[in-house]
Each structure stands twice: as C-alpha cells, then as structure tokens.
Design a protein around this motif. Structure first.
Motif, PDB file in Angstrom:
ATOM      1  N   LEU A 347     -10.539   5.087  -1.888  1.00 57.78           N
ATOM      2  CA  LEU A 347      -9.664   5.372  -3.021  1.00 57.78           C
ATOM      3  C   LEU A 347      -9.884   4.342  -4.121  1.00 57.78           C
ATOM      4  N   MET A 348     -10.078   3.092  -3.729  1.00 57.12           N
ATOM      5  CA  MET A 348     -10.301   2.041  -4.717  1.00 57.12           C
ATOM      6  C   MET A 348     -11.711   2.100  -5.289  1.00 57.12           C
ATOM      7  N   GLU A 349     -12.688   2.370  -4.418  1.00 55.63           N
ATOM      8  CA  GLU A 349     -14.091   2.335  -4.829  1.00 55.63           C
ATOM      9  C   GLU A 349     -14.819   3.540  -4.244  1.00 55.63           C
ATOM     10  N   PRO A 350     -14.797   4.680  -4.934  1.00 54.53           N
ATOM     11  CA  PRO A 350     -15.463   5.866  -4.401  1.00 54.53           C
ATOM     12  C   PRO A 350     -16.956   5.695  -4.173  1.00 54.53           C
ATOM     13  N   THR A 362     -22.313  -6.132   0.603  1.00 59.62           N
ATOM     14  CA  THR A 362     -21.238  -5.665  -0.270  1.00 59.62           C
ATOM     15  C   THR A 362     -19.899  -5.734   0.456  1.00 59.62           C
ATOM     16  N   THR A 363     -18.889  -6.227  -0.230  1.00 59.46           N
ATOM     17  CA  THR A 363     -17.551  -6.375   0.340  1.00 59.46           C
ATOM     18  C   THR A 363     -16.572  -5.474  -0.398  1.00 59.46           C
ATOM     19  N   SER A 364     -15.764  -4.753   0.354  1.00 61.66           N
ATOM     20  CA  SER A 364     -14.735  -3.918  -0.246  1.00 61.66           C
ATOM     21  C   SER A 364     -13.711  -4.775  -0.976  1.00 61.66           C
ATOM     22  N   GLN A 365     -13.249  -4.283  -2.117  1.00 66.90           N
ATOM     23  CA  GLN A 365     -12.235  -4.985  -2.888  1.00 66.90           C
ATOM     24  C   GLN A 365     -10.814  -4.573  -2.497  1.00 66.90           C
ATOM     25  N   CYS A 366     -10.689  -3.599  -1.591  1.00 64.48           N
ATOM     26  CA  CYS A 366      -9.367  -3.145  -1.164  1.00 64.48           C
ATOM     27  C   CYS A 366      -8.651  -4.271  -0.424  1.00 64.48           C
ATOM     28  N   ILE A 367      -7.389  -4.529  -0.811  1.00 63.92           N
ATOM     29  CA  ILE A 367      -6.614  -5.591  -0.160  1.00 63.92           C
ATOM     30  C   ILE A 367      -5.565  -5.015   0.796  1.00 63.92           C
ATOM     31  N   HIS A 368      -5.605  -3.684   1.012  1.00 63.54           N
ATOM     32  CA  HIS A 368      -4.725  -3.033   1.994  1.00 63.54           C
ATOM     33  C   HIS A 368      -3.257  -3.308   1.705  1.00 63.54           C
ATOM     34  N   CYS A 369      -2.926  -3.273   0.409  1.00 65.16           N
ATOM     35  CA  CYS A 369      -1.532  -3.464  -0.003  1.00 65.16           C
ATOM     36  C   CYS A 369      -0.705  -2.208   0.228  1.00 65.16           C
ATOM     37  N   ASN A 370      -1.397  -1.081   0.427  1.00 58.94           N
ATOM     38  CA  ASN A 370      -0.767   0.216   0.716  1.00 58.94           C
ATOM     39  C   ASN A 370       0.029   0.781  -0.453  1.00 58.94           C
ATOM     40  N   ARG A 371      -0.129   0.224  -1.625  1.00 58.34           N
ATOM     41  CA  ARG A 371       0.576   0.762  -2.781  1.00 58.34           C
ATOM     42  C   ARG A 371      -0.001   2.099  -3.227  1.00 58.34           C
ATOM     43  N   CYS A 372      -1.150   2.478  -2.654  1.00 54.45           N
ATOM     44  CA  CYS A 372      -1.688   3.820  -2.903  1.00 54.45           C
ATOM     45  C   CYS A 372      -0.855   4.896  -2.213  1.00 54.45           C
ATOM     46  N   MET A 373      -0.144   4.548  -1.140  1.00 50.43           N
ATOM     47  CA  MET A 373       0.570   5.549  -0.353  1.00 50.43           C
ATOM     48  C   MET A 373       1.575   6.351  -1.176  1.00 50.43           C
ATOM     49  N   PRO A 374       2.458   5.728  -1.971  1.00 51.78           N
ATOM     50  CA  PRO A 374       3.438   6.519  -2.729  1.00 51.78           C
ATOM     51  C   PRO A 374       2.834   7.336  -3.867  1.00 51.78           C
ATOM     52  N   THR A 375       1.564   7.088  -4.225  1.00 49.15           N
ATOM     53  CA  THR A 375       0.965   7.835  -5.329  1.00 49.15           C
ATOM     54  C   THR A 375       0.639   9.269  -4.943  1.00 49.15           C
ATOM     55  N   ILE A 376       0.852   9.642  -3.667  1.00 42.76           N
ATOM     56  CA  ILE A 376       0.621  11.038  -3.290  1.00 42.76           C
ATOM     57  C   ILE A 376       1.497  11.983  -4.103  1.00 42.76           C
ATOM     58  N   TYR A 377       2.573  11.468  -4.691  1.00 42.14           N
ATOM     59  CA  TYR A 377       3.480  12.321  -5.458  1.00 42.14           C
ATOM     60  C   TYR A 377       3.022  12.495  -6.908  1.00 42.14           C
ATOM     61  N   SER A 378       2.040  11.719  -7.326  1.00 45.93           N
ATOM     62  CA  SER A 378       1.621  11.777  -8.730  1.00 45.93           C
ATOM     63  C   SER A 378       0.104  11.776  -8.898  1.00 45.93           C
ATOM     64  N   GLY A 379      -0.646  11.926  -7.816  1.00 45.82           N
ATOM     65  CA  GLY A 379      -2.107  11.866  -7.852  1.00 45.82           C
ATOM     66  C   GLY A 379      -2.592  10.643  -7.126  1.00 45.82           C
ATOM     67  N   THR A 380      -3.048  10.813  -5.881  1.00 42.59           N
ATOM     68  CA  THR A 380      -3.383   9.686  -5.019  1.00 42.59           C
ATOM     69  C   THR A 380      -4.473   8.829  -5.632  1.00 42.59           C
ATOM     70  N   ARG A 381      -4.222   7.521  -5.690  1.00 47.26           N
ATOM     71  CA  ARG A 381      -5.156   6.626  -6.360  1.00 47.26           C
ATOM     72  C   ARG A 381      -4.839   5.196  -5.967  1.00 47.26           C
ATOM     73  N   CYS A 382      -5.772   4.302  -6.246  1.00 52.05           N
ATOM     74  CA  CYS A 382      -5.513   2.874  -6.142  1.00 52.05           C
ATOM     75  C   CYS A 382      -4.818   2.413  -7.408  1.00 52.05           C
ATOM     76  N   VAL A 383      -3.691   1.729  -7.268  1.00 49.41           N
ATOM     77  CA  VAL A 383      -2.941   1.306  -8.453  1.00 49.41           C
ATOM     78  C   VAL A 383      -3.487   0.014  -9.035  1.00 49.41           C
ATOM     79  N   LEU A 384      -4.455  -0.596  -8.376  1.00 49.40           N
ATOM     80  CA  LEU A 384      -4.995  -1.871  -8.829  1.00 49.40           C
ATOM     81  C   LEU A 384      -6.222  -1.715  -9.708  1.00 49.40           C
ATOM     82  N   THR A 385      -6.741  -0.491  -9.849  1.00 52.99           N
ATOM     83  CA  THR A 385      -7.961  -0.288 -10.642  1.00 52.99           C
ATOM     84  C   THR A 385      -7.635   0.343 -11.983  1.00 52.99           C
TER      85      THR A 385
END
Length: 385
Positions: A347-350, A362-385
C-alpha cells in the motif's frame, strides 16, 4: 530450494514470481461495481512487480458484503471486472478474486439484509442479533460460491481465493466459539469443517482447471474458545486430502472479535474513531483499545504458527505477515513455503517488489503504524505518502 523471483506454478497457471498482493479491501467500489480507481489500484500493483494481485472483497451474495459499498458477484459486475483483469494482464501479472460471505462481520443495516452466522448471537459490531443459518441458507451459500467463482473465471481472473478466515461465515463454522450447532454442521472439527470442504468442492467442480483455487484459512482466531492451531491443522489436512485447493494462504485473527491479531503493530484507535460520526466516534475513543488490542510487530510474525502447518501438510502454502524485504522472502522459501503474500508494505510502495528484484538490499519504508486500516472507508491507502 525455490527462489522468490523465479516463475512458479499455482494449480493450472504459472506466476512470473512467488509474490502475491494480499487481499486488502480497497474502498474503491462505492456502488458495488468496479471503478477506474479500483483498476488503477491493481494496475499499479501489477506494474510494481507482483506475481499476482488479489481483489478484495467479492461477496457471493448481497448480504455477504461487510457493507453495501462492496462488489457482490453478479452479471452487472462482469464488464468492469473484465476491464480490471485486462489492465492487470497488460502489466504482466496474474489476478485473483477473493470470494466469500462476510457472515457475522456483515453490517446488516448497511446491507439492508440480515447478517448470518453459524449460530445466532449478538453482534459486538452493530449491537444487533445475527441469524443462525438454516440448512436452506447453507445450500444457497454453497451454490453462490460456485456461481461467483464461475463469474470470476468468465471475467478473466486467473485464480479465486475462498475466504475461510477472520470469522467470516465459513470461518464462523470452524470456530467452536461461534458454532454452537447440534446438527451435522456443528460439534467436532470434521462437522465444523464440512461447509469449507463443500464450498471448495462446489467451486472446483464448477470451474475445473480454468482458474487456480486457493483458500485463506485461519490458523488461530486469537480469541478464547475460538479456532485454535490444532483444530485448524486438522481442517487443513481434510482440505488437502479432498484435493480441491491449489494452495492455502495462512492467516489469523477475527474481524469480528480481534482484528489486530492479524495485523500486529500499534492499534490506530484515534484514526478509526475519526472515520465515524458521533456517538460512535466517542465510543471508539473510550472503548476502542479493548477491541483493537496491541500485538508487537516483528518481521515474519506469523511464521512460528505457520511452521506447524508446513510440517503437517504437503500442499503449497502462502506465508503472510511481516514479509517486507528480500531477507524475509528468502526465509520463507528456505522454510518450505511456495509463495509470500504482502499487504501494508505494498500500500505504501506499490513498486516495492520491482525495486527489491533490482536491488536485494532495498528496505520497505512501511512502519506498520496501521493507520492505513481506517482508510478502507475512503479509499485504502498509506496516509504517510
């Protein structure tokens, strides 16, 4: 030993590599039909290098949606689904449809249809009673899975993933906590696994070798008196012996009772609360941590459980949970898993897969903050990008 970026067989198809975009509800189907935004979401995953991307969630019946803004498989959906599969194929990847019935996880008010479960009970999500399914419901649901799989094949999908996890309907039958039936569908594990086995058989009978057929199976519900690993291994052995599935994707947790057991990491209580109107917003802020529990994140956090399944089974297995880099992928291959599935990191880096293939440091930039979870109601995405 398999290597992650070599082509691999999954039933009747060959994937260009052993990486799979896990099913994560995209929040891009406001009318229950494919949109250009949904197509672009999966096209980007395909262009980013995955072997296969998974569309979630394709309900087999209107009441089988978690809420009304989800695809339910019907002829009206075919033109959009066909455009979607064609877009993914143009990028060189395969595409799977996750099909299933949400059961007790469904929002009856949103769907304007009763939610169903193995047994009648009160829903902690809605405060309403969930109906126990009748034998007639069971027959209908089995047929609906076969119909949905056939429609997916007709729309150009390469694979269907049957949802046997997260306390959705079939998972509710597997759970001794949710299944209190005293007929041929309840009691000992073989009876509780009957619906999963009959759904797999019906789907395979209908689609044959036109598409691969996999299932997402809970290893552990993560709740008291829920499905535990010993019973899940027994269920997996029955499914393996039946021979209708090409692979199992191993998962955990309950969308109904304990969702963070799957995700691990910090629970996004404030973000979930912000996604809802009052008084739900205040309720989530006050009581959310009792539902969204905290499980520390670490790489490959489901591997210790998954090893038990790898030792007990010979069929192909897909490892999910904390796969973010080449080292974790190689560990999965070394441990005997045939594929890996990834969610939040993509989700953060397709394009993460393509970059790892080019440079294995290469290292993933995802920090597993899980703030992507509530975005299912408005379009699932990483909120940090």
């Amino acid at each position: 030993m398999a290597t992650i970026f070599e082509p691999a067989r999954l039933g009747p198809l060959t994937l260009r590599n052993r990486t799979i975009k896990a099913a994560t509800f995209e929040g891009r189907t406001p009318k229950g039909l494919v949109t250009d935004e949904l197509i672009e979401f999966h096209r980007a995953m395909a262009a980013g290098g995955v072997g296969m991307t998974t569309v979630a969630y394709c309900a087999v019946a209107p009441e089988g949606r978690t809420e009304r803004r989800q695809i339910h498989m019907r002829p009206e959906a075919v033109p959009g689904l066909t455009r979607l599969t064609e877009a993914v194929h143009a990028e060189g990847a395969a595409i799977a449809a996750q099909v299933g019935h949400a059961g007790p996880v469904a929002d009856a008010r949103s769907n304007r249809a009763p939610a169903l479960s193995a047994s009648r009970r009160l829903s902690p999500l809605t405060g309403q009673f969930i109906q126990g399914v009748s034998p007639e419901d069971i027959t209908r649901v089995i047929g609906a899975h076969a119909d949905a799989a056939e429609l997916a094949a007709d729309s150009g999908f390469d694979s269907v993933e049957l949802h046997f996890g997260h306390n959705y309907l079939i998972s509710s039958f597997l759970s001794p906590r949710l299944n209190r039936r005293r007929d041929g569908w309840g009691g000992a594990l073989p009876a509780r696994a009957r619906l999963a086995r009959e759904v797999a058989e019906a789907v395979r009978t209908r689609v044959g070798t036109r598409v691969a057929v996999t299932a997402k199976l809970n290893m552990d519900d993560g709740v008291r008196k829920g499905l535990n690993p010993d019973d899940s291994i027994e269920a997996a052995r029955l499914l393996e012996a039946d021979g209708h599935l090409d692979a199992l994707e191993l998962t955990a947790g309950s969308s109904f009772l304990n969702p963070m057991y799957l995700f691990h990491g910090k629970p996004p209580v404030k973000d979930f609360a912000a996604a809802f109107p009052q008084p739900l917003r205040t309720g989530l802020r006050v009581f959310g941590r009792a539902f969204l529990r905290h499980y520390p994140y670490e790489p490959l956090y489901l591997l210790p459980l998954a090893r038990r399944f790898r030792e007990a089974l010979t069929m192909p297995l897909i490892l999910l949970g904390g796969v973010t880099d080449r080292a974790s992928m190689d560990t999965a291959m070394n441990e005997g898993f045939e594929f890996v599935a990834m969610g939040r990191a993509l989700l953060m880096e397709p394009d993460l897969i393509a970059r790892i293939q080019k440079d294995d440091t290469t290292t993933s930039q995802c920090i597993h903050c899980n703030r992507c979870m509530p975005t299912i109601y408005s379009g699932t995405r990483c909120v940090l990008t």
